[in-house]
Structures are given as C-alpha cells and as structure tokens.
Design an enzyme around this catalytic site. Structure first.
Site, mmCIF file in Angstrom:
data_model
loop_
_atom_site.group_PDB
_atom_site.id
_atom_site.type_symbol
_atom_site.label_atom_id
_atom_site.label_comp_id
_atom_site.label_asym_id
_atom_site.label_seq_id
_atom_site.Cartn_x
_atom_site.Cartn_y
_atom_site.Cartn_z
ATOM 1 N N TRP A 1 35.956 16.298 -36.112
ATOM 2 C CA TRP A 1 35.406 14.879 -36.087
ATOM 3 C C TRP A 1 34.487 14.577 -36.493
ATOM 4 O O TRP A 1 33.169 15.624 -36.181
ATOM 5 C CB TRP A 1 35.460 14.273 -35.165
ATOM 6 C CG TRP A 1 34.890 14.222 -33.562
ATOM 7 C CD1 TRP A 1 35.392 15.155 -32.851
ATOM 8 C CD2 TRP A 1 33.553 14.006 -33.554
ATOM 9 N NE1 TRP A 1 34.542 15.482 -31.745
ATOM 10 C CE2 TRP A 1 33.050 14.738 -32.242
ATOM 11 C CE3 TRP A 1 32.739 12.847 -34.090
ATOM 12 C CZ2 TRP A 1 32.109 14.456 -31.680
ATOM 13 C CZ3 TRP A 1 31.808 13.253 -33.451
ATOM 14 C CH2 TRP A 1 31.044 13.560 -32.571
ATOM 15 N N GLU B 1 21.354 13.956 -25.477
ATOM 16 C CA GLU B 1 21.893 14.574 -27.163
ATOM 17 C C GLU B 1 20.962 14.825 -27.819
ATOM 18 O O GLU B 1 21.402 16.368 -28.283
ATOM 19 C CB GLU B 1 22.852 14.010 -27.526
ATOM 20 C CG GLU B 1 24.184 13.726 -26.174
ATOM 21 C CD GLU B 1 25.243 14.757 -25.764
ATOM 22 O OE1 GLU B 1 25.184 16.299 -27.195
ATOM 23 O OE2 GLU B 1 25.942 14.809 -25.289
ATOM 24 N N GLU C 1 26.970 20.243 -31.967
ATOM 25 C CA GLU C 1 26.797 19.425 -30.312
ATOM 26 C C GLU C 1 25.754 17.780 -31.354
ATOM 27 O O GLU C 1 25.948 17.288 -30.664
ATOM 28 C CB GLU C 1 25.802 19.868 -29.908
ATOM 29 C CG GLU C 1 26.732 21.060 -28.533
ATOM 30 C CD GLU C 1 26.756 19.797 -27.713
ATOM 31 O OE1 GLU C 1 25.869 18.613 -27.114
ATOM 32 O OE2 GLU C 1 27.827 20.380 -26.681
ATOM 33 N N HIS D 1 26.947 14.876 -31.851
ATOM 34 C CA HIS D 1 27.256 14.040 -30.379
ATOM 35 C C HIS D 1 25.270 12.631 -30.233
ATOM 36 O O HIS D 1 25.965 11.710 -30.227
ATOM 37 C CB HIS D 1 26.770 14.788 -29.146
ATOM 38 C CG HIS D 1 28.372 15.424 -28.893
ATOM 39 N ND1 HIS D 1 28.174 16.600 -27.741
ATOM 40 C CD2 HIS D 1 29.287 15.604 -29.876
ATOM 41 C CE1 HIS D 1 29.183 17.146 -28.067
ATOM 42 N NE2 HIS D 1 29.848 16.565 -29.416
ATOM 43 N N GLU E 1 27.833 21.852 -19.146
ATOM 44 C CA GLU E 1 28.691 21.293 -20.148
ATOM 45 C C GLU E 1 29.423 20.563 -19.562
ATOM 46 O O GLU E 1 30.179 19.366 -19.781
ATOM 47 C CB GLU E 1 29.175 22.277 -20.554
ATOM 48 C CG GLU E 1 28.677 23.087 -22.017
ATOM 49 C CD GLU E 1 27.811 22.673 -23.119
ATOM 50 O OE1 GLU E 1 29.001 21.177 -23.484
ATOM 51 O OE2 GLU E 1 27.176 22.821 -24.198
ATOM 52 N N THR F 1 27.882 17.344 -19.059
ATOM 53 C CA THR F 1 28.068 16.049 -19.580
ATOM 54 C C THR F 1 29.486 15.511 -19.837
ATOM 55 O O THR F 1 29.511 14.648 -20.581
ATOM 56 C CB THR F 1 27.410 17.193 -21.319
ATOM 57 O OG1 THR F 1 28.002 18.137 -21.129
ATOM 58 C CG2 THR F 1 25.909 16.890 -20.877
ATOM 59 N N ASP G 1 34.184 17.821 -26.536
ATOM 60 C CA ASP G 1 33.901 18.707 -27.337
ATOM 61 C C ASP G 1 33.253 18.889 -26.097
ATOM 62 O O ASP G 1 32.753 20.830 -25.804
ATOM 63 C CB ASP G 1 32.903 18.165 -28.120
ATOM 64 C CG ASP G 1 33.274 17.856 -29.550
ATOM 65 O OD1 ASP G 1 34.206 18.550 -29.706
ATOM 66 O OD2 ASP G 1 32.372 17.511 -30.260
ATOM 67 N N GLU G 2 32.609 18.623 -25.156
ATOM 68 C CA GLU G 2 31.607 18.663 -23.897
ATOM 69 C C GLU G 2 32.720 19.811 -22.695
ATOM 70 O O GLU G 2 32.479 20.733 -22.877
ATOM 71 C CB GLU G 2 31.195 17.972 -23.345
ATOM 72 C CG GLU G 2 30.597 17.165 -23.491
ATOM 73 C CD GLU G 2 29.102 17.845 -24.073
ATOM 74 O OE1 GLU G 2 29.177 18.648 -24.243
ATOM 75 O OE2 GLU G 2 28.144 16.923 -24.561
ATOM 76 N N HIS H 1 33.169 22.994 -25.174
ATOM 77 C CA HIS H 1 31.900 24.163 -24.838
ATOM 78 C C HIS H 1 32.223 24.835 -23.231
ATOM 79 O O HIS H 1 31.887 25.723 -23.150
ATOM 80 C CB HIS H 1 30.717 23.468 -24.347
ATOM 81 C CG HIS H 1 30.618 23.135 -26.358
ATOM 82 N ND1 HIS H 1 29.990 21.757 -27.076
ATOM 83 C CD2 HIS H 1 31.494 23.425 -27.570
ATOM 84 C CE1 HIS H 1 29.945 21.685 -28.311
ATOM 85 N NE2 HIS H 1 30.832 22.518 -28.402
#
Ligand SMILES: [Fe+2]
Ligand SMILES: [Fe+2]
Length: 403
Positions: free
Chosen positions: A100, A143, A181, A184, A234, A237, A266-267, A270
C-alpha cells in the site's frame, strides 16, 4: 549476584512505572542507565548535556555510551547466517508493487472531488478529542524520525550496510525495512495536516529537533542487543498503532482506523522478522543471547523518541507517554506483556545447557514481567491518590491536556 539482579529488575520495573505516570518532574522519566559489568571494561564516551542553550544538543541527558561490545569472533556468526537470512528474513518483506502507499488512503489531489474529500476527512475526525490527537501526533513524530533508526541499524557490527547499497541480506533487509517504514510517518503526517486539528509547524519543529538529537537505545554496536531492541520496538508499535486504530473506530473515524490498522499490520510483519533473527541467535548461541536479553532488560528498552523536544517543553516525551498511558494506547502493562510475549516466543524458560551466568540471566528474564506488573499496580494505587495534572501541548495550539 542475585541481589544485584534483583536491584536491576526493580530499577527496570520502576522506570517502566515512571514512564507510565510521567513521574519525574524536571528529570527524564527514564532513569540514568546503570552500568552493567561491561561498562567499566569498555572504552566509554560520555556525552552529557541537558543544556538546551547549546545548539543541536539533545534536550536531556544522553547515557554513557558503550561501544562495540560484540566480541570480534561473534561477527563470524552473522556472516555464516547470510544464506539463512536470505531464505528466512527477506521473505518477510513485501514487494513494492504489492505494498500500500499513503496516497491509497488520502484524498486524491488530482481529482475534482478533492475538496469534498478533504471536507469529509475533517468532518470524520471532528469527534476525535485533543488527547487522542496528542497521542497520534507523538506516534507520527516517532515514525518520522526514521533516519535515526536506519542509522542505528547501521551502527551494528556484522550486519551494517557497509556501502549504502550493499548486497548482503542484512543490508538489503535494513534498506527495504526502512523503505516500508517510510510510508508510516508519511501517511500519518499527511492525514494530520489535512485534519486541521494540530499545529503542524510545532510538530515539524519537533521532528527536526528529534532527528537532530538521535536516540540512545544502548545497543552498543552489538547486533544481539540491536535485534532484541528492534523485536521489542516492532511489537510496541504494533500494539500502539493497533490501539489508535481501535479508538479511531470508537470515535467514528473509520478511515483513520483503517490507516492505523494497516500500519500496525506492517509492524507485526516486521516483528515477525526480527523475532525470528533472535530465535535463530538463541539456537546457534543461546548463552550469549540470553545474556544480551538480560542486559537489554536491565537497561530497560528506551523508547525511540525519548529525546523528543518542541523547543518549549523539555519534558515533552514524559507528557506524551503519560497521555498515551492514560488513554491506554501504550502502557506499562504493555511493556510487561511484550517482555512476557518475547520470553514465550523464544521459549526462554526451556533453554538448557547454559553457563551459570546464563542460568542467572534466564531466571532474571523469566521473573521480570510479574515484578514489573506488581510495581505498576503499586504505582497506580499511589497515583490514584494524587491530583491529576493538565499540561499545555504546543502540538494542539497550547491547549491543556490531562496527563
Ligand atoms: Fe513504523
Ligand atoms: Fe516498525
């Protein structure tokens, strides 16, 4: 030794509680890092400031810095894990074409309906209170200090990107991780700008100050410590963006809930990669890895944006943490939960064949989460008896927010 560990545990737990309540007045909520045995042996560079008159110095004290604590022979471990990392870690990256992008979730400035879309966005976030915005801004600023985190990863011996375009899997991971990242802060920044609810100039100043100050994670150029730190962060977050998503939904802003939710996803991905690296380290070098985990927990995991400053309030990070705690976005209980989760994820309790020092570290780490929780409960009891405090936040035009 046991006594020393108890004290260190209490120290870590107490500092988590201090962060939880923003206790500490003029002093930072994170206590001065106590020296581990390694500190006295290594060559240290102490950079102590706290002097905001000095240009470009951090707003508060930076701890004693221990450098290059990874024994040279351990670097070979990371060289030998390169093909493993290629097969097991790079698979957790998403191809750019499948990712995205911030513009997928924002009004389209090239469309005729742009103004209408912005109006809708502003209408949707009307119900969001100022304290929610303070937490979202703090998360966005965290971020946006991404250059610092890429720098931090590239301080780590054995895995750093030596050229800026190195083709080792460690370097490929770090660059692609940074690139993922980067979306974000970009997305949250644009959303907050369009919302019209926050003072963008103060926020932008805070970002510039923060990147200029850097961070103090206590990872000592040591990838064992570095990957434990990133595993923890990670997950932290993931939890915090997940909570801002949930609360946006509760306040009726479904688009913002979606934004925070996709960032949280996403976090999580990761977190999976970093915890896998540490899992591998536990497999190939359990003794050194458990010592590294105990070391990080004794020092306490400092938050990446702990040197945050807006040019006005030197306790800004403590205040932001206190609001995040009060809203339940990121709490001292989360800190204990993350530790407990990681201890379970790495099956720390089941590790056998450790040295006596390793066994002590294992006991310490496995018993720490309940101790942090107990201290938090006590602090919570004390805090209930205290009068609550409101402080102005420049990010919301100086309006007062309850801590
Ligand atoms: Fe992020
Ligand atoms: Fe992250």
């Amino acid at each position: 030794m046991a006594l020393k560990m108890d004290w260190a545990g209490a120290n870590a737990a107490e500092s988590a509680v201090r962060m939880r309540f923003g206790i500490g007045g003029a002093s930072p909520s994170f206590p001065v890092r106590r020296s581990s045995s390694r500190v006295s042996m290594a060559s240290n560079t102490a950079m102590v400031t706290g002097n905001t008159k000095k240009p470009f110095s951090p707003p508060k004290e930076v701890h004693i810095q221990v450098k290059h604590s990874l024994p040279p022979e351990k670097i070979e471990i990371f060289n030998s894990l390169q093909s493993w990392a290629e097969q097991n870690i790079l698979v957790h990256l998403k191809h750019v074409e499948k990712c995205w992008q911030p513009s997928d979730f924002l009004p389209d400035p090239s469309s005729e309906g742009f103004h209408e879309q912005v109006k809708d966005l502003r209408e949707r976030c009307k119900e969001l209170p100022d304290d929610y915005f303070v937490v979202l801004v703090g998360d966005m600023i965290t971020e946006e200090a991404l250059p610092t985190y890429q720098t931090m990863l590239n301080t780590l011996d054995g895995v750093r990107d030596e050229t800026g375009a190195s083709l080792t899997p460690w370097a490929i991971w770090t660059r692609a991780w940074t690139a993922e990242e980067n979306r974000h802060g970009d997305l949250l920044n644009k959303y907050l700008y369009l919302s019209g609810r926050v003072d963008m100039r103060q926020i932008e100043k805070t970002i510039q100050y923060l990147i200029g100050s850097g961070m103090d994670p206590g990872t000592e150029n040591n990838p064992y410590l570095g990957f434990i730190y990133t595993s923890f962060q990670e997950r932290a977050t993931f939890i915090s963006h997940g909570n801002t998503a949930r609360q946006a939904k509760e306040h009726g802003d479904m688009k913002l809930a979606q934004i925070c939710g996709i960032i949280a996803a996403d976090e999580k991905r990761h977190e999976t990669a970093y915890t896998k690296i540490v899992e591998k380290l536990f497999e190939v070098d359990p003794n050194h890895t458990i010592l590294a985990l105990a070391d990080m927990m004794k020092k306490k995991i400092s938050m990446p944006a702990h040197l945050m400053y807006d040019g006005e309030e030197k306790n800004l990070f403590d205040h932001f943490s206190a609001v995040a705690q009060r809203l339940g976005v990121y709490t001292a209980k989360d800190y204990a939960d993350i530790l407990e989760f990681l201890v379970g994820r790495w099956e720390v309790e089941k590790i056998t064949g450790l040295s006596s020092e390793g066994c002590k570290a294992q006991d310490y780490v496995c018993g720490l989460a309940p101790r942090i929780r107990k201290l938090e409960e006590r602090a919570q009891g004390r805090a209930k008896q205290k009068k609550s405090l409101a402080v102005p936040f420049s990010w919301v035009f100086g309006r007062e927010i309850m801590l």
